[in-house]
Design an enzyme around this catalytic site. Structure first.
Site, PDB file in Angstrom:
ATOM      1  N   ALA A 111      35.863  45.190  29.555  1.00  8.23           N
ATOM      2  CA  ALA A 111      36.357  44.673  30.831  1.00  8.23           C
ATOM      3  C   ALA A 111      37.571  43.780  30.563  1.00  8.23           C
ATOM      4  O   ALA A 111      37.846  43.431  29.411  1.00  8.23           O
ATOM      5  CB  ALA A 111      35.279  43.862  31.538  1.00  8.23           C
ATOM      6  N   LYS A 112      38.279  43.409  31.568  1.00  2.00           N
ATOM      7  CA  LYS A 112      39.373  42.433  31.460  1.00  2.00           C
ATOM      8  C   LYS A 112      39.706  41.962  32.863  1.00  2.00           C
ATOM      9  O   LYS A 112      39.512  42.710  33.835  1.00  2.00           O
ATOM     10  CB  LYS A 112      40.612  43.097  30.845  1.00  2.00           C
ATOM     11  CG  LYS A 112      41.509  42.125  30.119  1.00  2.00           C
ATOM     12  CD  LYS A 112      41.045  41.912  28.687  1.00  2.00           C
ATOM     13  CE  LYS A 112      41.973  41.016  27.927  1.00  2.00           C
ATOM     14  NZ  LYS A 112      41.599  40.974  26.498  1.00  2.00           N
TER      15      LYS A 112
END
Ligand code: NAD
Length: 428
Positions: A111-112
């Site tokens: 994720a980011k």
């Protein structure tokens, strides 16, 4: 198309090209649907964050989170505070996290995310309010077993502490909701140096594989932030000759080796003001100034781009004279640059392995939080080396057995583990 848009398109197509290199090794397992899942995020989140600023005025910021794949475990990835953030950029970085975690056996997905705020332009109270509102809006999408943010550009221990506190308000004491916390509030010792330390360790391994010793090798490092600084110091301790360093203001070069200690002391003396290398002035013990472009073309054993994305591209790859490139930064080279560099017989250790030290130690922090434990810095770094060595053995085996380059071997291993997890869980 603006320069930024064109850079983003290059990054996107490069990542797709790198994934294709790994997919080519799995022709029988990949149908169109699986390829879609591997190349696209599972969820893109976009939230408005209105807060009061100054004397009662209102400002609205935008918060983002991209969750790529969680077949192997909860989503995991950094949180960036910068005015130029967008979903496209986070999509690329989230995907890299999936492959990185898989490759080094960290049981997380990718994720980011971030917020379009410049931390220098708002007060500490405003930044705390923005961060806490972001947590409120994302409270059903993050959590110790759901998605675990961490520091990235513009965020650090302070922001992770705020997230921990705000999430715990409604969920009870949950230190595992973020990593990169201060050790006093369930953070881990050794996290700040983990990425640089890991890159130095990987560099040593790759040099040994090329039958070279780290203590007779010359190194040029682009980027002198958290990663570059710790990396330069660690390589110096290991006996390597760091002959060039740089930051966004430019670089320094010294054929006999940069006097890192005096530079780091000068930077520390100036604190809390953060000096750039160009602003150092005075006696630099024989170092002369060079540009970032000159640094990339130096004749060295190892070149380590450890600053930003896309610095090696079609236009400058043929100027590289290093025999080994270790990707300290995420996506520092384009797919086209890689092709040119491979034709020049330059070995490339890809980001998803080279800079994985950070997420490995973040995983250790999360494990400690679940166990209510805290290890010493020595234990953390020793376990980090062991985990990198285990992954390195598998990469070498794959590379040699199938006669692949390092990047294809890394992507192939990482992708195959995600495919197995998706199939076993019936996720596709
Ligand atoms: P940082 O913000 O602390 O430092 C970045 C450095 O790059 C600074 O010295 C800055 O001056 C320099 N820089 C910025 N623009 C530049 C340019 N155009 N040319 C040359 N230098 C430039 O960031 P960091 O934490 O050191 O991260 C560096 C890279 O490593 C990023 O790509 C990041 O995504 C990646 N990374 C970081 C970690 C981590 O644990 N910090 C983990 C994995 C990957």
């Amino acid at each position: 198309m603006s320069a930024d848009q064109s850079k983003m398109e290059t990054l996107k197509s490069s990542l797709s090209g790198f994934i294709d290199m790994g997919l080519r090794d799995h022709p029988n397992e990949i149908d169109e649907r699986m390829e879609f899942f591997l190349k696209n995020p599972s969820k893109r989140i976009y939230v408005e964050i209105p807060i009061r600023v100054g004397k009662g005025n209102m400002a609205v910021y935008t918060g983002y989170r991209v969750q790529h794949n969680n077949a192997r475990g909860p989503f995991k990835g950094g949180l960036r505070y910068h005015v130029d953030v967008d979903l496209d950029h986070f999509e690329i970085l989230a995907s890299l996290m999936t492959w990185k975690c898989s490759l080094v056996d960290v049981p997380f997905g990718g994720a980011k995310g971030g917020i379009d705020v410049d931390p220098e332009e708002v007060s500490e109270q405003e930044l705390e309010a923005i961060t806490k509102k972001y947590v409120d809006k994302l409270k059903n999408d993050i959590g110790p077993d759901v998605d675990i943010p961490a520091p990235d550009m513009g965020t650090g221990m302070r922001e992770m502490g705020w997230i921990f506190e705000q999430f715990s308000k409604s969920a009870g004491y949950k230190p595992g909701v973020v990593t990169g916390k201060c050790p006093e509030i369930a953070g881990i010792h050794g996290r700040s140096e983990a990425t640089g330390y890991g890159i130095a360790h990987v560099t040593k391994k790759a040099l040994e594989e090329a039958v070279k010793d780290v203590d007779s090798s010359s190194v040029a490092i682009q980027g002198f932030g958290n990663v570059g600084r710790h990396l330069a110091q660690r390589l110096d301790e290991m006996g390597a000759k760091v002959i060039a360093i740089s930051d966004k203001s430019g670089g320094l070069y010294c054929e006999d080796g940069i006097k890192l200690r005096s530079i780091i002391d000068k930077l520390a003396e100036a604190e809390p003001k953060s000096l750039s290398l160009a602003e150092l002035g005075g006696d630099l013990s024989g170092a002369k100034k060079i540009s970032n472009e000159e640094l990339l073309g130096l004749e060295v054993d190892v070149l380590i781009p450890a600053a930003i994305e896309g610095v090696l591209h079609q236009g400058n790859a043929d100027k590289v004279r290093a025999s080994l490139i270790v990707e300290g930064a995420n996506m520092p080279m384009s797919f086209e640059a890689e092709k040119i560099l491979r034709q020049k017989d330059i070995d490339i250790i890809p980001d998803i392995f080279a800079n994985a030290g950070g997420v490995i130690v973040s995983y250790f922090e999360w494990v400690q939080n679940h166990q209510r434990d805290q290890w010493s810095r020595e234990t953390v770094l020793e376990r980090l080396e062991k985990q990198l060595d285990k992954a390195w053995e598998k990469i070498l085996q794959k590379k040699k057995q199938d006669e692949l380059d390092y990047r294809t071997a890394c992507y192939s291993i990482a992708i195959s583990k995600v495919i197995v997890a998706m199939e076993m869980r019936g996720l596709q």
